[in-house]
Design an enzyme around this catalytic site. Structure first.
Site: not given
Ligand code: AHR
Length: 659
Positions: A246, A377-378, A48
């Site tokens: 994120c 993603n989350e 990321e």
């Molecule tokens: O790894 C950092 C963040 O942690 C990522 O972007 C997210 O998916 C998680 O909350």
């Protein structure tokens, strides 16, 4: 004799009232049958653009805001001798002009020079520019409409203005033209700056002022930083998940990651503010933008270079639920779904297809052979499931061969997690992503996490995990030995459950010494160098020794899941023709291991790789990058038996070739 003496020592130790006695363990490994296939994707990489991982890190561009596109278009640029309040007294000034056509590239700089001897335009780089003595650098610019200016000078300077490399470019065309020049640096410096000066008074339009080392990963022009990719490649990752995290979601939908804007010529890719720029008030990084020089094509190429499966994760029409949680209405979801469908065409489609053609024009007519796509993603709650279903139907209909990865939210337990799993199971989800950012103790206590998972349900992608020495997202988190060793203990549990757990990755991956927002991170770097943390070496050891088939390893017929602080897993590698045993001793005392290995004839001599320190707070650093790194010793079998000692707080990999 050694063993007899060892057996007497505990008695003496007990008599003296001391407690640090070596513990004995008798283990059995059954190599007669494979309990499960270890997936080639078992150990991978989560990438990321956080902590300057892409811009300022992996992407080797040294000029920050090279095309004057940041919200403050001159951010990163300094005009030391320019007086904005009085043009007449000015030696010169850069003004930002907007292009008339609406491409991804909106701005350029019009430089007006009154007194060429006094005007300088300086770029500060990403916390400076790392420059190496005798290395070659390529400056490139786009220029138009030179009036009275024939030559532009470029100098790399130190903080006192001393020159450590220079070149010039003559400009001759009224219309936009790209110019470049390669020069050699004369000194190594972590924080150089780029100074641009002009010969002649008048005006000129400039854009894409760019500086790259010539020596990049695989020598690709304007490519990736070699030392950083090397660290990744050394892990031999099974997959590369990108672009996050994120960052996929955006704080608002408007600012979400859109892959289509990251392909095609680099200068046309529309930049986007990096959502990590002001996420944490304790680590503000207002100059953090995404140039997308490292875009989707480059991610696919990187995965291919490393022999890893590409695993792109796409937004599902929900902005980050920790920020706005903005939702695209269901009736407006189509363009988001189309993005996913088109991405598969970009990766795998023929050169005659709309997106396959763009891939071919970028230099890769062969398909990338994409097998996985992540949706969301989350995300959590009914809003996610509702939207995910639409993606699932569309992808399965058009590309049934693609495996879809779904997500169970940010926590490894609780309402969101339970709800996500329950619903995704009903939808016959193939693989579900789980995230855990927890204390080291949690990792040691959860090596059995997957022992009771449904063997017929969805497979698991442990997509983001890292032991937190303090608390999640705390700036005080350390990549210390306790965190790394605890992750290793947990990973034996992932491996023992390889029939359910198909992909795993540590997160986040990289952090710039000065540009970071989030700790802990697997790899740290500055502008010149980089090092792997103890956690990196754990990941690397597991990934390099993943094996192909899971074997049974027991003590008193039970799996080793932390009873008496010993964890273990064993695999066979049918390609390398090896038996590999992973043993993690999380106790403060040594362990004497006797192992009986049945079902294979092994070479008498084997190898044992150990990561160890008795100091749980120990770390690696720029000064001591290999403070905690694998140490190798030879080990010998006696018949079918192996006797080894495991040091306190150690992670051990034992390998024997099969005869
Ligand atoms: O790894 C950092 C963040 O942690 C990522 O972007 C997210 O998916 C998680 O909350």
């Amino acid at each position: 004799m050694k063993r007899i003496i060892r057996k007497i020592i505990p008695v003496i130790v007990i008599c003296l009232g001391l407690t640090a006695i070596a513990q004995e363990h008798e283990l059995k490994i059954d190599a007669t049958k494979s309990l499960a296939k270890i997936q080639p994707t078992m150990y991978g990489i989560f990438f990321e653009d956080i902590n300057f991982a892409a811009d300022g890190g992996l992407y080797a561009e040294k000029v920050k805001n090279r095309s004057f596109e940041f919200e403050l278009p001159k951010m990163g640029w300094i005009e030391p001798d320019s007086d904005r309040h009085s043009f007449n007294k000015n030696s010169g000034i850069a003004k930002i002009v907007r292009y008339q056509d609406e491409s991804g590239n909106h701005n350029f700089a019009r430089i007006t020079i009154n007194d060429a001897s006094g005007y300088k335009l300086i770029n500060e780089g990403y916390r400076g520019m790392g420059i190496k003595e005798n290395a070659e650098y390529r400056i490139s610019i786009q220029a138009a409409q030179p009036k009275g200016i024939e030559k532009i000078n470029f100098k790399l300077i130190d903080e006192s203005g001393n020159v450590i490399g220079k070149t010039s470019i003559s400009v001759d065309s009224d219309s936009w033209k790209t110019y470049e020049s390669v020069f050699t640096a004369t000194k190594t410096l972590e924080k150089a700056r780029l100074e641009v000066t002009f010969e002649g008074n008048g005006a000129i339009d400039l854009d894409m002022i760019s500086l790259f080392p010539v020596d990049t990963w695989k020598g690709r022009k304007n490519g990736l930083r070699k030392d950083l990719v090397q660290l990744l490649d050394d892990m031999d990752p099974g997959f590369l998940r990108f672009p996050g995290g994120c960052i996929v979601e955006g704080r608002t939908l408007e600012k979400r990651y859109q892959w289509k804007k990251t392909v095609g010529p680099a200068e046309d890719r529309e930049i986007l503010v990096n959502r990590w720029n002001t996420e944490f008030s304790h680590r503000l990084t207002p100059d953090y933008y995404q140039s997308f020089g490292l875009g989707y094509f480059e991610y696919f190429q990187l995965a291919e270079d490393m022999g890893a499966e590409a695993l792109p994760i796409l937004g599902v029409g929900i902005a980050c639920q920790f920020n706005t949680g903005e939702l695209v209405p269901m009736e407006d979801l189509d363009p988001y779904v189309e993005d996913a469908i088109d991405l598969i065409q970009f990766a795998n489609g023929s050169v005659d297809s709309e997106w396959g053609k763009i891939r071919a024009e970028m230099g890769h007519p062969e398909p990338f052979n994409l097998k996985y796509i992540g949706i969301g993603n989350e995300q959590w709650g009914p809003e996610y499931i509702e939207r995910y279903k639409v993606f699932q139907t569309a992808i399965q209909e058009k590309y049934p061969e693609i495996t879809i990865v779904s997500g169970s939210g940010p926590f490894p337990e609780g309402d969101y997690f339970e709800y996500g799993w329950e619903q995704l199971k009903k939808l016959d989800a193939a693989i579900i992503d789980e995230h855990y950012y927890k204390p080291p103790k949690w990792f040691r206590e959860n090596a059995t996490r997957y022992d009771d998972y449904d063997r017929n349900g969805p497979k698991v992608f442990a997509g983001e995990y890292a032991a937190q020495s303090v608390a999640i997202a705390s700036p005080d988190n350390k990549n210390n030995w306790e965190t790394a060793m605890s992750e290793a203990a947990f990973m034996t549990g992932l491996e023992r459950n390889a029939d359910v757990v198909h992909l795993t990755s540590y997160a986040p991956l990289m952090a710039h010494k000065e540009g970071w927002q989030w700790t802990p991170d697997l790899i740290w770097f500055d502008n010149l160098s980089s090092y792997g943390t103890p956690n990196y070496y754990v990941q690397k050891l597991f990934a390099n020794n993943s094996g192909t088939d899971l074997l049974k390893i027991t003590e008193n017929k039970k799996a080793l899941t932390g009873q008496k602080e010993l964890y273990a897993s064993a695999v066979r590698d049918t390609d390398k023709n090896e038996i590999i045993i992973k043993l993690v001793n999380t106790s403060s005392s040594e362990k004497e291991i006797e192992m009986d290995i049945k079902g294979v004839r092994l070479n008498e001599s084997g190898e044992m790789l150990t990561l160890q320190t008795s100091d749980l707070s120990a770390e690696n650093s720029f000064e001591k990058p290999k403070n905690i790194s694998p140490q190798t010793q030879n080990v010998k079998l006696k018949g079918r038996e192996l006797e080894v000692d495991l040091k306190p707080y150690s992670v051990n990999i034992i390998k024997f070739k099969i005869n």
